[in-house]
Write a protein that holds these residues in place. Structure first.
Motif: not given
Length: 111
Positions: A32-43, A78-86
């Motif tokens: 979300e921080r890198k690409l926005g909420l729409a991209e994070a929601s798509e993931s 850029l779609r690296n789900p790093g927060s989830t990985a944490d």
């Protein structure tokens, strides 16, 4: 992690299922921080789709997993789900601390 273990998944699959479940539950804040909420929601939508298709035991689930993996890696990672990985890492720490992971698995993780 405990639910995946009850389903009979090995530790690698259990960790991956935990990550998928967390991704599906909440959009990843690093994406979300890198690409926005729409991209994070798509993931999150794609992760939910993988689980709903029966990953890892169904061919459809495995195919969707591979597609999700490719999608996450595209766009220069850029779609690296790093927060989830944490969060997954924190879950693993709790399991190790509490002794809920068997000795064999704990030894395998230490290699």
């Amino acid at each position: 992690l405990a639910e995946a273990q009850r389903l009979g998944l090995n530790w690698e699959q259990s960790i991956m299922r935990c990550h998928l479940h967390l991704m599906a539950s909440l959009p990843d804040t690093l994406i979300e921080r890198k690409l926005g909420l729409a991209e994070a929601s798509e993931s999150a939508r794609r992760a939910a789709e993988v689980l709903a298709a029966g990953w890892p035991t169904s061919e459809a689930g495995r195919q969707l997993f591979d597609e999700l993996d490719g999608w996450l890696r595209s766009a220069g990672n850029l779609r690296n789900p790093g927060s989830t990985a944490d969060l997954v890492t924190a879950s693993l720490f709790v399991n190790l601390r509490d002794g809920t992971m068997g000795c064999v698995e704990r030894e395998a993780l230490n290699r």
